[in-house]
Scaffold this active site. Structure first.
Site, short mmCIF file in Angstrom:
data_model
loop_
_atom_site.label_atom_id
_atom_site.label_comp_id
_atom_site.label_asym_id
_atom_site.label_seq_id
_atom_site.Cartn_x
_atom_site.Cartn_y
_atom_site.Cartn_z
CG HIS A 1 14.04 2.08 12.53
ND1 HIS A 1 15.24 1.69 11.98
CD2 HIS A 1 14.30 3.22 13.21
CE1 HIS A 1 16.19 2.56 12.30
NE2 HIS A 1 15.64 3.49 13.05
CE LYS B 1 20.92 3.74 6.98
NZ LYS B 1 20.63 5.02 7.68
NE ARG C 1 19.04 -0.07 13.14
CZ ARG C 1 20.31 -0.45 12.99
NH1 ARG C 1 20.62 -1.73 13.00
NH2 ARG C 1 21.27 0.45 12.83
CG HIS D 1 24.86 2.96 14.42
ND1 HIS D 1 24.41 2.90 15.72
CD2 HIS D 1 23.75 2.87 13.64
CE1 HIS D 1 23.09 2.78 15.72
NE2 HIS D 1 22.68 2.76 14.47
NE ARG E 1 20.98 0.76 9.21
CZ ARG E 1 22.28 0.58 9.44
NH1 ARG E 1 22.88 -0.55 9.05
NH2 ARG E 1 22.99 1.52 10.04
CE1 TYR F 1 18.26 2.38 18.77
CE2 TYR F 1 20.43 2.94 17.96
CZ TYR F 1 19.11 2.67 17.73
OH TYR F 1 18.62 2.67 16.45
#
Length: 317
Positions: A261, A191, A264, A287, A169, A296
């Protein structure tokens, strides 16, 4: 929305988000924006304030007793306001639903301040599945080629190689420090301050080695960032986005509204096409849920058609 004095229950919730759940300051701001809007709207309705004046409503005096009187119907009314008056998309409204659910869950489950959670039955609007936009291989090669031999091109090239090879990211790239690199391993803070280690392949190492020979000295304080601006400062997300936009403008195969993004997305898509399994991809991308990674795994219509054409039973007519 102008700054406003926040009620204590909202301040406490925002502190909980960052200190306990590990949410980023950016996420905290998004929660604050949504909840301030919600509280202003409901109080404004109660006081017959015109929609255009909602932003003027003072919520600093809101107490937990006031919150206890809120109902599911109040939440539906707010969601209608967001859709009709503010023209919020389904995705924007879904974020507000998630914010309200988190807030009321905190008040009931963590603080025991309310007996009934009005957001418990609040449904999120359905969001249509969107196929991620990404560069194909020719477009990606043209994008990298477009990084001209100019000042700081080794830095920009290295950052783009990291995006395309590691699928990180933009916030993760900006937060990388010198000590994040240990041999072929790169420590990434994702995150929720979750740490993961990704492998630096030959392309990343070569680009990094070239960049470090020309890297500017860091002029700030605290941990030394890996990627430094011309002025010796840590990069902001917006600055990296501008660099991507500038490179894209010079590319032979421009991609509409290319962002970090989307780079990515490109990385994730290409790794999946090259045979990466979904669990490995989940770890690489950072994730928390494999369901997120599965966006994806889309396959283009042409590929699907080719698979069907090549089905051995296709020869039996």
């Amino acid at each position: 929305m102008k700054q406003t004095a926040l009620p204590k229950i909202l301040k406490d919730f925002l502190i909980y988000l960052t200190t306990i759940t590990g949410k980023s300051q950016r996420t905290r701001k998004e929660y604050e924006y949504d909840l301030v809007l919600f509280l202003r709207f409901i109080k404004g309705v109660q006081e017959d304030v015109l929609p255009a004046q909602i932003h003027m409503v003072d919520i600093s005096d809101i107490t937990i007793d006031w919150v206890r009187e809120l109902s599911l119907e109040d939440l539906y009314l707010f969601m209608e306001y967001c859709e009709v008056q503010r023209n919020n998309s389904a995705a924007a409204r879904a974020r507000k639903v998630a914010t309200l659910k988190a807030f009321f869950k905190y008040l009931k489950g963590k603080r025991r301040l309310i007996e009934e959670n009005p957001a418990e039955e609040l449904e999120s609007p359905k969001i249509g599945k969107r196929t991620p936009i990404y560069l194909n291989m020719d477009e990606a090669k043209a994008f990298l080629t477009a990084i001209q031999e100019q000042h700081y091109s080794t830095r920009d090239y290295c950052m783009m190689v990291f995006f395309l090879n590691l699928g990180i990211r933009v916030s993760e790239l900006c937060s990388l420090n010198n000590n994040s690199v240990q041999g072929r391993n790169l420590t990434v803070i994702g995150k929720g301050n979750k740490e993961r280690t990704v492998y630096l392949n030959d392309a990343c190492l070569a680009a990094l080695e070239r960049y470090l020979t020309e890297r500017h000295a860091f002029k700030g304080s605290g941990p030394e960032p890996l990627f430094v601006s011309q002025k010796g400062a840590r990069f902001a997300r917006q600055t990296v986005a501008k660099i991507v936009k500038q490179i894209n403008a010079q590319s032979e195969h421009k991609k509409d509204k290319l962002t970090p993004h989307k780079l990515r997305h490109t990385s994730a898509t290409m790794m999946y096409k090259a045979g990466a399994d979904i669990r490995s991809l989940q770890h690489i991308l950072g994730h928390s849920s494999v369901a997120t990674t599965q966006i994806y795994t889309h396959i283009e219509d042409e590929q699907i058609q080719e698979v069907l054409k090549n089905n051995p039973f296709n020869n039996i007519i």
